[in-house]
Each structure stands twice: as structure tokens, then as C-alpha cells.
Design a protein around this motif. Structure first.
Motif, PDB file in Angstrom:
ATOM      1  N   VAL A 159       0.845  -1.200   0.000  1.00 30.50           N
ATOM      2  CA  VAL A 159       0.000   0.000   0.000  1.00 30.50           C
ATOM      3  C   VAL A 159       0.878   1.247   0.000  1.00 30.50           C
ATOM      4  CG1 VAL A 159      -1.686   1.327   1.341  1.00 30.50           C
ATOM      5  CG2 VAL A 159      -1.956  -1.148   1.081  1.00 30.50           C
ATOM      6  N   ASN A 160       1.912   1.248   0.807  1.00 32.91           N
ATOM      7  CA  ASN A 160       2.812   2.386   0.907  1.00 32.91           C
ATOM      8  C   ASN A 160       3.453   2.699  -0.448  1.00 32.91           C
ATOM      9  OD1 ASN A 160       3.743   4.282   2.853  1.00 32.91           O
ATOM     10  ND2 ASN A 160       5.757   3.331   2.758  1.00 32.91           N
ATOM     11  N   GLU A 161       3.839   1.674  -1.187  1.00 32.73           N
ATOM     12  CA  GLU A 161       4.456   1.871  -2.498  1.00 32.73           C
ATOM     13  C   GLU A 161       3.479   2.540  -3.472  1.00 32.73           C
ATOM     14  OE1 GLU A 161       6.053  -0.686  -6.300  1.00 32.73           O
ATOM     15  OE2 GLU A 161       6.012  -1.678  -4.341  1.00 32.73           O
ATOM     16  N   ILE A 162       2.259   2.016  -3.561  1.00 32.02           N
ATOM     17  CA  ILE A 162       1.243   2.565  -4.474  1.00 32.02           C
ATOM     18  C   ILE A 162       0.883   3.993  -4.045  1.00 32.02           C
ATOM     19  CG2 ILE A 162      -1.091   2.300  -5.382  1.00 32.02           C
ATOM     20  CD1 ILE A 162       0.893   0.069  -6.275  1.00 32.02           C
ATOM     21  N   TYR A 163       0.618   4.177  -2.778  1.00 29.93           N
ATOM     22  CA  TYR A 163       0.274   5.491  -2.223  1.00 29.93           C
ATOM     23  C   TYR A 163       1.400   6.494  -2.479  1.00 29.93           C
ATOM     24  CZ  TYR A 163      -0.482   8.943   1.533  1.00 29.93           C
ATOM     25  OH  TYR A 163      -0.633  10.097   2.259  1.00 29.93           O
ATOM     26  N   GLY A 164       2.628   6.090  -2.210  1.00 27.81           N
ATOM     27  CA  GLY A 164       3.776   6.975  -2.319  1.00 27.81           C
ATOM     28  C   GLY A 164       4.003   7.531  -3.711  1.00 27.81           C
ATOM     29  N   ARG A 165       3.599   6.801  -4.733  1.00 26.73           N
ATOM     30  CA  ARG A 165       3.753   7.283  -6.118  1.00 26.73           C
ATOM     31  C   ARG A 165       2.978   8.570  -6.361  1.00 26.73           C
ATOM     32  NH1 ARG A 165       2.448   1.701  -9.054  1.00 26.73           N
ATOM     33  NH2 ARG A 165       4.215   0.517  -8.248  1.00 26.73           N
ATOM     34  N   ARG A 166       1.905   8.778  -5.612  1.00 31.30           N
ATOM     35  CA  ARG A 166       1.083   9.978  -5.787  1.00 31.30           C
ATOM     36  C   ARG A 166       1.665  11.191  -5.067  1.00 31.30           C
ATOM     37  NH1 ARG A 166      -3.675   8.746  -8.900  1.00 31.30           N
ATOM     38  NH2 ARG A 166      -3.556   6.491  -9.174  1.00 31.30           N
ATOM     39  N   PHE A 167       2.673  10.951  -4.228  1.00 35.13           N
ATOM     40  CA  PHE A 167       3.286  12.028  -3.441  1.00 35.13           C
ATOM     41  C   PHE A 167       4.811  11.983  -3.594  1.00 35.13           C
ATOM     42  CE2 PHE A 167      -0.667  10.785  -1.295  1.00 35.13           C
ATOM     43  CZ  PHE A 167      -1.332  12.000  -1.296  1.00 35.13           C
ATOM     44  N   PRO A 168       5.323  12.293  -4.809  1.00 32.29           N
ATOM     45  CA  PRO A 168       6.772  12.181  -5.035  1.00 32.29           C
ATOM     46  C   PRO A 168       7.602  13.158  -4.202  1.00 32.29           C
ATOM     47  CG  PRO A 168       5.704  13.206  -6.923  1.00 32.29           C
ATOM     48  CD  PRO A 168       4.607  12.751  -5.993  1.00 32.29           C
ATOM     49  N   LYS A 169       7.010  14.284  -3.800  1.00 32.21           N
ATOM     50  CA  LYS A 169       7.709  15.228  -2.924  1.00 32.21           C
ATOM     51  C   LYS A 169       6.700  15.845  -1.979  1.00 32.21           C
ATOM     52  CE  LYS A 169       7.677  18.256  -6.878  1.00 32.21           C
ATOM     53  NZ  LYS A 169       8.388  19.016  -7.820  1.00 32.21           N
ATOM     54  N   SER A 170       7.163  16.225  -0.837  1.00 37.55           N
ATOM     55  CA  SER A 170       6.324  16.850   0.197  1.00 37.55           C
ATOM     56  C   SER A 170       5.060  16.043   0.504  1.00 37.55           C
ATOM     57  CB  SER A 170       5.938  18.275  -0.221  1.00 37.55           C
ATOM     58  OG  SER A 170       7.081  19.060  -0.443  1.00 37.55           O
ATOM     59  N   PRO A 171       5.205  14.788   0.938  1.00 42.41           N
ATOM     60  CA  PRO A 171       4.012  14.006   1.270  1.00 42.41           C
ATOM     61  C   PRO A 171       3.281  14.599   2.472  1.00 42.41           C
ATOM     62  CG  PRO A 171       5.981  12.840   1.968  1.00 42.41           C
ATOM     63  CD  PRO A 171       6.436  14.054   1.200  1.00 42.41           C
TER      64      PRO A 171
END
Length: 126
Positions: free
Chosen positions: A89-101
Motif C-alpha cells: 500500500v505504501n508503495e502505491i500510495y507513495g507514487r502519488r506524493f513524489p515530494k512533500s508528502p
């Protein structure tokens, strides 16, 4: 100032007495999204990665309908049926927030609606 209701055909319809999102002032509060196909209102088939992609697509559509993008998200909450799915989930989610999550919480819950393995809600600023 009254709250504004957000609704889009690009995300699943509410399965109860709630809105896809509500705009209150400059803030957008999404309801938790589970991996429902907006065309059929049925759970998508596939593993946690497929389910998470569907949830993120729904959230993107809701945010767009409210005049925002993922870069406007300030807080997210992820509910998982199994914390063993955290890395995927973290991997998929993280793609949407490449900087400043955004700020985020992730919790394991006993169950989610319709047997979903993941549910995500967000707060964003317009």
C-alpha cells in the motif's frame, strides 16, 4: 458559509448516508474510499495493489472535482484489514506524493466495508 457537497461519477457513489467529500471553507474532507469500481459499484478483483490503485484513482477524481490535486493533501488516514499489506500500500500510495508528502496515519482495523482490504480518507486544502 455553508458546506459544499462534492460528487463525481468518476468515483463510487456513497454506499450510505454520506457524501464523497465536503468542502468547508478552504478545506476538503473526503470520505473513506474503498476499492469499488465506479461503473459497477462492485469491489475490484485483485490483490492489495489493485485495490489500492482503485482507491487512489477514486480519491484523485474526488479531489479534482473539488478543485484540488494530491499535492494539496495535508493529511491522510489509511485503514488496513492486515498491516502485512503496509509495504505494498505504501508503495502505491507513495507514487502519488513524489515530494512533500502529507501527514498520515495508518491503522489496522478488524474489518472494512464489503470485505475491502484498504480504505483511505484525505483532508486537502483548495
Amino acid at each position: 458559509m455553508a458546506n459544499a457537497i462534492v460528487s463525481t461519477e468518476k468515483a463510487p457513489k456513497a454506499i450510505g448516508p454520506y457524501s464523497q467529500a465536503v468542502i468547508a471553507g478552504d478545506l476538503i474532507f473526503t470520505s473513506g474510499q474503498i476499492p469499488l469500481d465506479p461503473a459497477t459499484q462492485q469491489m475490484v478483483t485483485g490483490d492489495i495493489r489493485v485495490q489500492t490503485e482503485r482507491v487512489m484513482e477514486s480519491l484523485a477524481a474526488i479531489l479534482e472535482s473539488a478543485g484540488a490535486k494530491f499535492e494539496n493533501v495535508i493529511k491522510a488516514t489509511i485503514f488496513l484489514a492486515d498491516l502485512g499489506d503496509f509495504a505494498s500500500v505504501n508503495e502505491i500510495y507513495g507514487r502519488r506524493f513524489p515530494k512533500s508528502p502529507p501527514a498520515r496515519s495508518t491503522v489496522q482495523v478488524a474489518a472494512l466495508p464489503k470485505g475491502a482490504r484498504v480504505e483511505i480518507e484525505m483532508i486537502a486544502r483548495r
